[in-house]
Design a protein around this motif. Sequence first.
Motif, short mmCIF file in Angstrom:
data_model
loop_
_atom_site.label_atom_id
_atom_site.label_comp_id
_atom_site.label_asym_id
_atom_site.label_seq_id
_atom_site.Cartn_x
_atom_site.Cartn_y
_atom_site.Cartn_z
N GLU A 150 2.55 1.65 -3.47
CA GLU A 150 1.60 2.08 -4.49
C GLU A 150 1.33 3.58 -4.43
O GLU A 150 0.92 4.17 -5.43
CB GLU A 150 0.30 1.31 -4.35
CG GLU A 150 0.40 -0.15 -4.77
CD GLU A 150 -0.87 -0.95 -4.55
OE1 GLU A 150 -0.94 -2.07 -5.06
OE2 GLU A 150 -1.80 -0.44 -3.88
N ARG A 151 1.57 4.19 -3.29
CA ARG A 151 1.39 5.64 -3.15
C ARG A 151 2.69 6.39 -3.36
O ARG A 151 2.76 7.60 -3.14
CB ARG A 151 0.79 5.95 -1.78
CG ARG A 151 -0.69 5.59 -1.70
CD ARG A 151 -1.14 5.45 -0.25
NE ARG A 151 -2.57 5.17 -0.18
CZ ARG A 151 -3.12 3.97 -0.43
NH1 ARG A 151 -2.34 2.96 -0.77
NH2 ARG A 151 -4.42 3.79 -0.33
N ALA B 98 0.83 -1.21 0.00
CA ALA B 98 0.00 0.00 0.00
C ALA B 98 0.86 1.26 0.00
O ALA B 98 0.55 2.23 -0.70
CB ALA B 98 -0.94 0.00 1.20
N LEU B 99 1.94 1.26 0.76
CA LEU B 99 2.82 2.42 0.78
C LEU B 99 3.54 2.60 -0.56
O LEU B 99 3.63 3.71 -1.09
CB LEU B 99 3.84 2.30 1.91
CG LEU B 99 3.46 2.96 3.25
CD1 LEU B 99 2.21 2.33 3.83
CD2 LEU B 99 4.61 2.87 4.25
N LYS C 170 0.50 9.20 3.72
CA LYS C 170 0.59 10.03 2.53
C LYS C 170 0.14 11.46 2.82
O LYS C 170 0.78 12.43 2.42
CB LYS C 170 -0.28 9.44 1.42
CG LYS C 170 -0.26 10.20 0.10
CD LYS C 170 1.05 10.04 -0.63
CE LYS C 170 0.98 10.63 -2.03
NZ LYS C 170 2.24 10.51 -2.77
N ARG D 228 2.32 14.95 2.80
CA ARG D 228 1.87 16.09 1.99
C ARG D 228 1.75 17.33 2.85
O ARG D 228 2.16 18.43 2.45
CB ARG D 228 0.54 15.77 1.33
CG ARG D 228 0.07 16.87 0.38
CD ARG D 228 -1.17 16.49 -0.39
NE ARG D 228 -2.30 16.29 0.50
CZ ARG D 228 -2.96 15.14 0.65
NH1 ARG D 228 -2.58 14.08 -0.04
NH2 ARG D 228 -3.97 15.05 1.47
N GLU E 287 -4.36 -0.02 3.79
CA GLU E 287 -4.85 1.12 3.02
C GLU E 287 -5.11 2.33 3.93
O GLU E 287 -4.79 3.47 3.57
CB GLU E 287 -6.12 0.74 2.27
CG GLU E 287 -5.92 -0.29 1.16
CD GLU E 287 -5.06 0.24 0.03
OE1 GLU E 287 -5.26 1.41 -0.37
OE2 GLU E 287 -4.19 -0.50 -0.45
N ALA F 139 -1.68 3.75 4.89
CA ALA F 139 -1.01 4.39 3.76
C ALA F 139 -1.63 5.74 3.44
O ALA F 139 -0.92 6.71 3.14
CB ALA F 139 -1.05 3.46 2.54
N ASP F 140 -2.95 5.82 3.50
CA ASP F 140 -3.61 7.11 3.27
C ASP F 140 -3.18 8.13 4.32
O ASP F 140 -2.93 9.30 4.00
CB ASP F 140 -5.13 6.93 3.31
CG ASP F 140 -5.68 6.29 2.05
OD1 ASP F 140 -4.98 6.28 1.03
OD2 ASP F 140 -6.82 5.78 2.09
N LEU G 131 5.45 6.13 -1.66
CA LEU G 131 6.17 6.43 -0.43
C LEU G 131 7.44 5.58 -0.36
O LEU G 131 7.43 4.41 -0.77
CB LEU G 131 5.29 6.17 0.79
CG LEU G 131 4.01 7.00 0.88
CD1 LEU G 131 3.18 6.59 2.08
CD2 LEU G 131 4.35 8.49 0.96
#
Length: 309
Positions: A20-21, A17-18, A302, A306, A295, A298-299, A23
Amino acid sequence: MFSIIGSGVTGLCVATALAERGLPVELLTDNSTPASHWAGGMLAPGCEGESAPSEVVTAGAGAADWWAARVPGVVRRGTLVVAPPRDAVELDRFARLTRGHDAADPGALEPELAGRFARGLCFPDEAHLDPRAAMTALRDQLTGKGVPIRRGEPRGRVIDCRGMAARDMLPDLRGVRGEMLIVEAQDLELTRTVRLLHPRFPCYVVPRGQGRYMIGATMVETDDPGPITARAIMELLSASYALHPGFAEARLVEAGAGLRPAFPDNIPAIREQDGRIHVNGMYRHGFLMAPALAETLADRLKMEMRDAS
């Protein structure tokens, strides 16, 4: 850099999950056998509602889609639940405690069971996979994306997915041992997970392909990790024979046990303490719940990165 400690299903899902973002992430492993190695691989949120809290049922509803989007071999033929005629009350109890099922003729869904069970429950949206193949696929994908998988000390912010090994920092973790068999029964052909309800030793049978079936799983409240007991082998074989006498001729390929980590409420969770993020307490829901927690985390990470930029 996020350093994920633990390469079982939880660590692999979090790393995926990380990554895929976008990170920065690395996966640390000690090459020990994770509890998820012994998992059944059922993606069955409806059935888990028999005993699991609603949080697990709801969060696990997307697990089949998550896995199917990332690994081959997710079988989406639902779950069939049956009970011997003398234990029909167990089927009624299971129906009351769960949702997402239809009344079913077991023999119509699985011809091998024709004439053996008068009625059953079908959970059509459920699925299953081979846990070991799925974990290998995630690991290979991470390697292909350039994610380091190594031994040694963490080099960044630590995400601890060590399961029972994390009890040095999570003292309320307890062990729940699950025991399982893999048998080869070439004369049988079951195409979906079948759960046999029984007041003393319920079991489930999960097709693994090529005539092999996983039979599980006992749940023993213990911190003892090791090996499967003779009693468990006898009970699992007896239960599978009650499902279909053809299992009497099956070859026993493998027998094993894994120590599942569980919090007091049996709900997997993300915790942040002692300078680490902990993703743990999977209990019997590793393949069902690890994607949802991964998920969510990871959100969050992220967004933190940001906001900090």
